[in-house]
Design an enzyme around this catalytic site. Structure first.
Site, PDB file in Angstrom:
ATOM      1  N   CYS A 180       0.889  -1.077  -0.071  1.00  0.00           N
ATOM      2  CA  CYS A 180      -0.047   0.108   0.088  1.00  0.00           C
ATOM      3  C   CYS A 180       0.860   1.353  -0.073  1.00  0.00           C
ATOM      4  CB  CYS A 180      -0.956  -0.139   1.078  1.00  0.00           C
ATOM      5  SG  CYS A 180      -2.296   0.986   0.942  1.00  0.00           S
TER       6      CYS A 180
ATOM      7  N   HIS B  83      -3.816  -5.347   0.009  1.00  0.00           N
ATOM      8  CA  HIS B  83      -3.036  -5.917   1.433  1.00  0.00           C
ATOM      9  C   HIS B  83      -3.189  -7.265   1.471  1.00  0.00           C
ATOM     10  CE1 HIS B  83      -2.897  -1.979   3.827  1.00  0.00           C
ATOM     11  NE2 HIS B  83      -3.461  -1.636   2.828  1.00  0.00           N
TER      12      HIS B  83
ATOM     13  N   GLU C  21      -1.859  -9.505   3.285  1.00  0.00           N
ATOM     14  CA  GLU C  21      -1.880  -9.999   4.621  1.00  0.00           C
ATOM     15  C   GLU C  21      -3.014 -10.525   5.164  1.00  0.00           C
ATOM     16  OE1 GLU C  21      -1.509  -5.661   5.147  1.00  0.00           O
ATOM     17  OE2 GLU C  21      -0.869  -6.953   3.862  1.00  0.00           O
TER      18      GLU C  21
END
EC number: 6.3.4.2
Length: 667
Positions: free
Chosen positions: A475, A602, A604
């Protein structure tokens, strides 16, 4: 007078929801099922010379299918409420996730709801120092980080309504009042707020969260905060009523409490737990399981004392002591008979066969404990004083490190300490920060907001690019990589994001057109969006299993300026992934570098313990010097790096010779 069964018309008068159940069953041509009171009120009529014929209750009892009643009760939604006492942050989220995990391993479909008593509508406007990171869901919901635990442990996909806040409930009730739904009545906490809470839970519990789209059978509900907090009182009262509405066999309460052990005496103290349970019972909820958080295993005498003073059997007192890895918590609960107790208490149809899912959890935990090789990652951010600020990032790194059999070491670096101004003001912190950065095997710059520390991040990115250190920018990390390249390679010394310098002559990162600048909450590009790979030679595309596109979650307001794209690609800075329209740059890669990758999304948030996120896996592989061999093998791990499918084994299974990462683009 004899009445033939064909002439009977059966009417059922029953309590609570039995009439609705009967109507639905009749409409579907199914067997009628009702409780004892409903059965006692059954009667039959026959229009014969104005006389009433009543079949004996005894006859009904003999004819009634009690097996069907048991089956009906066992297939109703089961609700497990997890409350906490003594202190907040005691581990309710991990325990709720672990309970769901062991139930899912039994073949049940499990969903989860997190209740946060704060007045905010959602977690979107929180600073990471308030409650940790903001977790983003597929539908764009900005929620509490505990929903990330639920998704990782249970491998499910939740929605924004799985996070219930006081703000959402009050907003819902006030909107109804404004529409006139309450017909002029006085709107009160009881019954209107408490009813709204119960309706929300019942509705959301039925929403499928697994890929097979099957309605869940068990709903684990975590109530945030601690028992006795004034803001959580409406929720406690709602569940006090709720336990009677859904009946005892469909509701149970797990209370998580702390057992402190003062260093002066070393004695485990039960008084805080006694007081917490007493307060909970005074509010109308009696815990079925008391899960005791402690540093060491509970002594039998302590367990018996809790049992005696808290009105539970000793088997209902569960020890959750500190363990080497959170992945051991489901195994800890399983070994203490939690599944068996919940099966009996909630009349759940649980399979008794060996469970492959728990076998993999055990193997994963065992591997975590015996790792010898180390890999260090420098996490350069601005919220490094509170590790929960990057909870999902850390978990994604752990998943990837575990997949390649390396022990992870995260070096937290406050990016502001890398800036030249710190050298003048606090030289010790400056040199310590740079020493951590230079000694790390790889560098990660995660997302963030605000100008503080951005120059330090750019210095870290510059060092990673020049020193050929593996780098991943997420990001904001990707956007700053673009700024760094523009300044030091393209020669645009004032290149910046308009977020930090609106007057820059080279705005390489610009404001996106999709949001309302008048509000802060829920105004970003949020949720799952598609990224299309524009080249076949992309390293990240190979890590994703050579997928043509991937669907990942976003949370940002600014984008790389598409008008300047050609200037970067002429110098080997490639935008290998773009959105569907080709207007937004999603993935960057740098030529002639071991691993220099940036992603606008993102990744994750979709990483799982046994299915690590490809961008993070690539970072760990490159940092460990294994990326090229991994790519040459077709993105397959070696036999010793895979998990077994055999029960009872805690070593890699030689027959399962590879762990193929699934393509995330499958829908």
């Amino acid at each position: 007078m004899h009445c033939s069964p064909e002439s009977w018309s059966i009417h059922v008068l029953s309590q609570f929801e039995d009439r609705r159940v009967c109507r639905e069953a009749q409409a579907q041509g199914k067997e009628l099922l009702f409780g004892a009171k409903g059965l006692a009120s059954c009667f039959c009529r026959r229009q014969f010379e104005g006389q009433l014929c009543v079949k004996s209750i005894l006859g009904l009892l003999f004819d009634f299918n009690w097996t069907s009643v048991s089956r009906y009760q066992s297939t109703m939604m089961k609700y497990i409420l997890v409350t906490g006492g003594v202190i907040s942050g005691i581990g309710k989220g991990i325990i709720a996730s672990s309970v769901g995990t062991i139930l899912k391993s039994c073949g049940l479909h499990v969903t989860a709801i997190k209740i946060d008593p704060y007045i905010n509508i959602d977690a979107g406007t929180f600073s990471p120092y308030e409650h940790g990171e903001v977790f983003v869901l597929d539908d764009g919901g900005e929620v509490d980080l505990d929903l990330g635990n639920y998704e990782r442990f249970l491998d499910i996909r939740l929605t924004r309504d799985n996070n219930l806040t006081t703000g959402k409930i009050y907003q819902s009730v006030i909107n109804k009042e404004r529409r006139g739904d309450y017909l002029g009545k006085t709107v009160q906490v009881v019954p209107h707020i408490t009813d709204a809470i119960q309706e929300w839970v019942v509705k959301q519990a039925k929403v499928p969260v697994d890929d097979d789209d099957v309605e869940p059978q068990v709903c684990v509900i975590e109530l945030g905060g601690t028992v006795g907090d004034i803001e959580s009182m409406p929720f406690i009262e709602a569940f006090r009523q709720f336990q009677f509405k859904v009946k005892r066999e469909n509701f149970c309460n797990i209370h998580v409490s702390l057992i402190p052990q003062p260093s002066a005496t070393g004695e485990q103290k039960t008084k805080p737990t006694q007081n917490s349970v007493r307060e909970l019972r005074g509010l109308g909820l009696s815990p079925d399981l008391i899960m005791c958080r402690c540093s060491t295993a509970l002594e039998n005498s302590v367990k018996e004392k809790i049992s005696m003073f808290c009105h539970v059997e000793p088997e209902q007192v569960i020890c959750v002591h500190d363990v080497s890895s959170i992945y051991r918590v489901p195994l800890l609960l399983e070994n203490q008979g939690v599944v068996g107790y919940l099966s009996r208490r909630l009349n759940m149809p649980i399979e008794t066969r060996p469970r492959k899912m728990l076998t993999k959890w055990k193997e994963m935990s065992d591997r975590s404990d015996r790792l010898l090789e180390h890999c260090s990652i420098a996490l350069v951010g601005k919220y490094t004083k509170f590790s929960d600020s990057y909870a999902s990032v850390i978990k994604a790194l752990e998943h990837s490190a575990l997949a390649i059999s390396h022990k992870l070491e995260v070096k937290y670096i406050d990016s502001a300490y890398l800036e030249p101004s710190t050298l003048q003001e606090e030289p010790v912190k400056y040199h310590e920060a740079w020493q951590k950065l230079c000694s790390a095997d790889g560098i990660l710059v995660p997302g963030g907001f605000g100008v503080r520390g951005t120059e330090g991040k750019i210095h870290a990115i510059n060092w990673a690019r020049n020193q050929k250190k593996p780098f991943l920018g997420v990001c904001l990390g990707m956007q700053l990589a673009v700024c760094e390249f523009a300044r030091n390679v393209l020669g645009w010394t004032d290149a910046n994001s308009t977020e930090f310098d609106p007057e820059s002559k080279h705005p390489v990162v610009i404001d996106m057109p999709e949001h309302n600048p008048g509000q802060m909450g829920g105004t970003m590009r949020l949720g799952k969006r598609r990224t299309i790979f524009k080249t076949n030679n992309s390293v990240l595309r190979k890590l994703y299993g050579d997928a043509e596109y991937v669907d990942e979650r976003h949370r940002h307001r600014f984008e790389v300026n598409p008008e300047l794209k050609s200037h970067f690609e002429e110098k080997g800075f490639c935008f290998v992934g773009q959105d569907v329209e080709g207007e937004r740059m999603e993935v960057i890669e740098l030529d002639d570098h071991p691993y220099f990758v940036g992603v606008q999304y993102h990744p994750e948030f979709t990483s799982r313990p046994i299915k690590p996120s490809p961008p993070y896996l690539g970072l760990l592989l490159a940092s460990a010097g294994k990326l090229q061999s991994y790519l040459q093998k077709g993105c397959r791990l070696s036999p010793r790096d895979t998990y077994s499918d055999r029960s009872g084994s805690s070593t890699p299974d030689s027959e399962i010779s590879e762990l193929k990462l699934p393509s995330i683009s499958n829908e």
